[in-house]
Design a protein around this motif. Sequence first.
Motif, PDB file in Angstrom:
ATOM      1  N   ILE A  89      12.930  48.745  15.641  1.00 34.00           N
ATOM      2  CA  ILE A  89      14.210  48.405  15.008  1.00 34.00           C
ATOM      3  C   ILE A  89      14.481  49.365  13.850  1.00 34.00           C
ATOM      4  N   SER A  90      13.465  49.643  13.059  1.00 32.16           N
ATOM      5  CA  SER A  90      13.609  50.586  11.940  1.00 32.16           C
ATOM      6  C   SER A  90      13.977  51.980  12.430  1.00 32.16           C
ATOM      7  N   TYR A  91      13.358  52.405  13.534  1.00 30.50           N
ATOM      8  CA  TYR A  91      13.668  53.710  14.102  1.00 30.50           C
ATOM      9  C   TYR A  91      15.127  53.768  14.540  1.00 30.50           C
ATOM     10  N   ALA A  92      15.571  52.728  15.219  1.00 25.12           N
ATOM     11  CA  ALA A  92      16.966  52.691  15.680  1.00 25.12           C
ATOM     12  C   ALA A  92      17.918  52.738  14.485  1.00 25.12           C
ATOM     13  N   TYR A  93      17.619  51.992  13.449  1.00 21.86           N
ATOM     14  CA  TYR A  93      18.482  51.967  12.267  1.00 21.86           C
ATOM     15  C   TYR A  93      18.499  53.329  11.573  1.00 21.86           C
ATOM     16  N   ALA A  94      17.337  53.953  11.469  1.00 25.34           N
ATOM     17  CA  ALA A  94      17.229  55.225  10.748  1.00 25.34           C
ATOM     18  C   ALA A  94      17.847  56.393  11.502  1.00 25.34           C
ATOM     19  N   THR A  95      17.869  56.336  12.821  1.00 21.17           N
ATOM     20  CA  THR A  95      18.266  57.514  13.596  1.00 21.17           C
ATOM     21  C   THR A  95      19.574  57.372  14.358  1.00 21.17           C
ATOM     22  N   GLN A  96      20.095  56.181  14.493  1.00 21.76           N
ATOM     23  CA  GLN A  96      21.255  55.969  15.351  1.00 21.76           C
ATOM     24  C   GLN A  96      22.459  55.482  14.542  1.00 21.76           C
ATOM     25  N   LEU A  97      23.443  56.348  14.396  1.00 18.02           N
ATOM     26  CA  LEU A  97      24.658  55.994  13.661  1.00 18.02           C
ATOM     27  C   LEU A  97      25.335  54.767  14.267  1.00 18.02           C
ATOM     28  N   ASN A  98      25.442  54.724  15.584  1.00 14.61           N
ATOM     29  CA  ASN A  98      26.102  53.584  16.226  1.00 14.61           C
ATOM     30  C   ASN A  98      25.372  52.279  15.958  1.00 14.61           C
ATOM     31  N   PHE A  99      24.048  52.321  15.872  1.00  9.98           N
ATOM     32  CA  PHE A  99      23.285  51.118  15.546  1.00  9.98           C
ATOM     33  C   PHE A  99      23.668  50.640  14.141  1.00  9.98           C
ATOM     34  N   THR A 110      21.854  45.875  23.654  1.00  6.37           N
ATOM     35  CA  THR A 110      22.303  46.977  24.507  1.00  6.37           C
ATOM     36  C   THR A 110      22.247  48.308  23.763  1.00  6.37           C
ATOM     37  N   GLU A 111      22.532  48.308  22.473  1.00  6.25           N
ATOM     38  CA  GLU A 111      22.445  49.545  21.689  1.00  6.25           C
ATOM     39  C   GLU A 111      21.003  50.038  21.625  1.00  6.25           C
ATOM     40  N   MET A 112      20.074  49.127  21.429  1.00  5.06           N
ATOM     41  CA  MET A 112      18.660  49.532  21.379  1.00  5.06           C
ATOM     42  C   MET A 112      18.162  49.990  22.748  1.00  5.06           C
ATOM     43  N   LEU A 113      18.567  49.311  23.807  1.00  8.41           N
ATOM     44  CA  LEU A 113      18.194  49.759  25.153  1.00  8.41           C
ATOM     45  C   LEU A 113      18.806  51.118  25.459  1.00  8.41           C
ATOM     46  N   ASN A 114      20.039  51.341  25.016  1.00 10.16           N
ATOM     47  CA  ASN A 114      20.678  52.635  25.193  1.00 10.16           C
ATOM     48  C   ASN A 114      19.868  53.728  24.486  1.00 10.16           C
ATOM     49  N   THR A 115      19.434  53.452  23.281  1.00 14.45           N
ATOM     50  CA  THR A 115      18.621  54.409  22.536  1.00 14.45           C
ATOM     51  C   THR A 115      17.324  54.703  23.275  1.00 14.45           C
ATOM     52  N   ALA A 116      16.676  53.660  23.764  1.00 17.61           N
ATOM     53  CA  ALA A 116      15.417  53.841  24.498  1.00 17.61           C
ATOM     54  C   ALA A 116      15.628  54.652  25.767  1.00 17.61           C
ATOM     55  N   ILE A 117      16.689  54.347  26.488  1.00 20.02           N
ATOM     56  CA  ILE A 117      16.981  55.078  27.729  1.00 20.02           C
ATOM     57  C   ILE A 117      17.290  56.542  27.430  1.00 20.02           C
ATOM     58  N   GLU A 118      18.050  56.786  26.377  1.00 15.61           N
ATOM     59  CA  GLU A 118      18.366  58.173  26.016  1.00 15.61           C
ATOM     60  C   GLU A 118      17.103  58.944  25.636  1.00 15.61           C
ATOM     61  N   LEU A 119      16.223  58.331  24.853  1.00 12.79           N
ATOM     62  CA  LEU A 119      14.970  58.990  24.470  1.00 12.79           C
ATOM     63  C   LEU A 119      14.110  59.284  25.692  1.00 12.79           C
ATOM     64  N   LEU A 120      13.996  58.317  26.565  1.00  7.54           N
ATOM     65  CA  LEU A 120      13.185  58.494  27.766  1.00  7.54           C
ATOM     66  C   LEU A 120      13.793  59.551  28.680  1.00  7.54           C
ATOM     67  N   THR A 121      15.098  59.561  28.796  1.00  3.36           N
ATOM     68  CA  THR A 121      15.770  60.567  29.619  1.00  3.36           C
ATOM     69  C   THR A 121      15.546  61.964  29.047  1.00  3.36           C
ATOM     70  N   ASP A 122      15.650  62.100  27.728  1.00  6.72           N
ATOM     71  CA  ASP A 122      15.404  63.398  27.094  1.00  6.72           C
ATOM     72  C   ASP A 122      13.959  63.851  27.292  1.00  6.72           C
ATOM     73  N   LEU A 123      13.039  62.907  27.275  1.00  4.81           N
ATOM     74  CA  LEU A 123      11.628  63.235  27.500  1.00  4.81           C
ATOM     75  C   LEU A 123      11.394  63.683  28.943  1.00  4.81           C
ATOM     76  N   ALA A 124      11.986  62.971  29.885  1.00  3.31           N
ATOM     77  CA  ALA A 124      11.780  63.276  31.306  1.00  3.31           C
ATOM     78  C   ALA A 124      12.554  64.507  31.749  1.00  3.31           C
ATOM     79  N   SER A 125      13.679  64.776  31.099  1.00  3.96           N
ATOM     80  CA  SER A 125      14.521  65.890  31.514  1.00  3.96           C
ATOM     81  C   SER A 125      15.013  66.647  30.287  1.00  3.96           C
TER      82      SER A 125
END
Length: 122
Positions: free
Chosen positions: A15-25, A62-77
């Motif tokens: 939660i802290s990571y999402a708050y610190a790094t995601q403007l939309n969060f 949904t915002e946190m899941l979006n962040t997780a999916i984006e991070l994982l996508t960037d890692l995989a691709s």
Amino acid sequence: MKKVIRSFGYAFKGISYAYATQLNFRIHIGATVTAVALGLLLGVNAGEWLWISLTITLVIITEMLNTAIELLTDLASPEYNTKAGHVKDISAGCVVIAAVFAVITGAIIFLPKLYLLATHAA
């Protein structure tokens, strides 16, 4: 018991990571504070609080899941990939759907109360 406590630590770290790094969060947290303040000021009832709580929770999740999916996508691709872009777009679309639901719910709950307040204050 230590594992349970540690798992909560990881959750709060996320939660802290999402708050610190995601403007939309942070924007969603601001909207949450606004909705709760309006609810308290306008005296919403228990049923309305349930809808407000549901929409807040839905948008934050949904915002946190979006962040997780984006991070994982960037890692995989790490390089540009059309399908990876679609994954990220779909994930962001989920947040938009949840946010629109929250705005509609807020309008249904708050607009009549604000209208009544405005017409009685005039």
